[in-house]
Every structure is written in structure tokens, then in C-alpha cells.
Design a protein around this motif. Structure first.
Motif, mmCIF file in Angstrom:
data_model
loop_
_atom_site.group_PDB
_atom_site.id
_atom_site.type_symbol
_atom_site.label_atom_id
_atom_site.label_comp_id
_atom_site.label_asym_id
_atom_site.label_seq_id
_atom_site.Cartn_x
_atom_site.Cartn_y
_atom_site.Cartn_z
ATOM 1 N N HIS A 51 -0.455 -3.757 0.441
ATOM 2 C CA HIS A 51 0.222 -5.005 0.071
ATOM 3 C C HIS A 51 1.113 -4.784 -1.140
ATOM 4 C CE1 HIS A 51 -0.089 -9.443 -1.324
ATOM 5 N NE2 HIS A 51 0.977 -9.266 -0.579
ATOM 6 N N PHE A 52 0.600 -4.078 -2.140
ATOM 7 C CA PHE A 52 1.373 -3.789 -3.345
ATOM 8 C C PHE A 52 2.665 -3.065 -2.985
ATOM 9 C CE2 PHE A 52 2.536 -1.499 -7.178
ATOM 10 C CZ PHE A 52 2.287 -2.427 -8.177
ATOM 11 N N ASN A 53 2.563 -2.068 -2.115
ATOM 12 C CA ASN A 53 3.741 -1.290 -1.724
ATOM 13 C C ASN A 53 4.635 -2.045 -0.746
ATOM 14 O OD1 ASN A 53 3.073 0.940 -3.329
ATOM 15 N ND2 ASN A 53 1.710 1.719 -1.765
ATOM 16 N N LEU A 54 4.054 -2.919 0.045
ATOM 17 C CA LEU A 54 4.825 -3.686 1.016
ATOM 18 C C LEU A 54 5.889 -4.547 0.343
ATOM 19 C CD1 LEU A 54 5.022 -4.541 4.051
ATOM 20 C CD2 LEU A 54 3.477 -6.402 3.454
ATOM 21 N N VAL A 55 5.555 -5.131 -0.792
ATOM 22 C CA VAL A 55 6.522 -6.013 -1.444
ATOM 23 C C VAL A 55 7.692 -5.251 -2.067
ATOM 24 C CG1 VAL A 55 4.891 -7.889 -1.784
ATOM 25 C CG2 VAL A 55 5.187 -6.219 -3.586
ATOM 26 N N ASP A 56 7.592 -3.927 -2.151
ATOM 27 C CA ASP A 56 8.762 -3.139 -2.565
ATOM 28 C C ASP A 56 9.917 -3.363 -1.590
ATOM 29 O OD1 ASP A 56 7.851 -1.920 -4.901
ATOM 30 O OD2 ASP A 56 6.921 -0.279 -3.804
ATOM 31 N N MET A 57 9.569 -3.713 -0.379
ATOM 32 C CA MET A 57 10.554 -3.960 0.656
ATOM 33 C C MET A 57 11.511 -5.087 0.257
ATOM 34 S SD MET A 57 9.428 -4.479 4.610
ATOM 35 C CE MET A 57 8.298 -5.782 4.184
ATOM 36 N N TYR A 58 11.052 -6.020 -0.549
ATOM 37 C CA TYR A 58 11.898 -7.140 -0.955
ATOM 38 C C TYR A 58 13.168 -6.679 -1.662
ATOM 39 C CZ TYR A 58 7.741 -10.068 -0.158
ATOM 40 O OH TYR A 58 6.658 -10.707 0.372
ATOM 41 N N VAL A 59 13.109 -5.537 -2.326
ATOM 42 C CA VAL A 59 14.295 -5.030 -3.019
ATOM 43 C C VAL A 59 14.861 -3.769 -2.369
ATOM 44 C CG1 VAL A 59 13.748 -6.067 -5.246
ATOM 45 C CG2 VAL A 59 12.910 -3.797 -4.741
ATOM 46 N N ASN A 60 14.019 -3.018 -1.644
ATOM 47 C CA ASN A 60 14.471 -1.753 -1.071
ATOM 48 C C ASN A 60 15.097 -1.887 0.311
ATOM 49 O OD1 ASN A 60 13.626 -0.348 -3.343
ATOM 50 N ND2 ASN A 60 11.585 -0.034 -2.524
#
Length: 61
Positions: free
Chosen positions: A18-27
Motif C-alpha cells: 500500500h505504501f508503495n502503491l501510492v507512489d503511483m499518484y505521482v509516478n
């Protein structure tokens, strides 16, 4: 941790995932465009808020 995915189903998701998934919001340009259409920088802000909430929940356990 349980999340409701895009299809509305409840999904069990690992905290690290989940922590890494939200990186998708900017990447991912598609996510960034969607969130930033409502205000420049909102994708980054959302990512930071969600990740901070995850960190706080971990510390409380």
C-alpha cells in the motif's frame, strides 16, 4: 489492511505494498494528471498524506 479497490471489492493488501502503491499518484502520468487537474501539486500531497497515515498507523501498533 483492507482497501476497497476500484471495482468496489474489499481487498486485503500488505502495508508495504500500500505504501508503495501510492507512489503511483505521482509516478504514473495518468494518475498525476487526474489529481493535479484539481490543483497543481495535489497528487504529491495525496501521496504524502497517505504514506504518513500508514506510518502513523504502524507506530500506533
Amino acid at each position: 489492511m483492507f482497501l476497497v479497490n476500484l471495482m468496489g471489492y474489499i481487498t486485503n493488501i500488505d502495508i508495504k505494498a500500500h505504501f508503495n502503491l501510492v507512489d503511483m499518484y505521482v509516478n504514473d502520468p495518468r494518475f498525476k494528471k487526474y489529481y493535479d487537474q484539481h490543483g497543481v501539486g495535489l497528487a504529491e500531497l495525496l501521496k504524502e498524506v497517505v504514506q504518513e497515515e500508514i506510518i502513523l498507523n504502524i507506530k500506533q501498533k
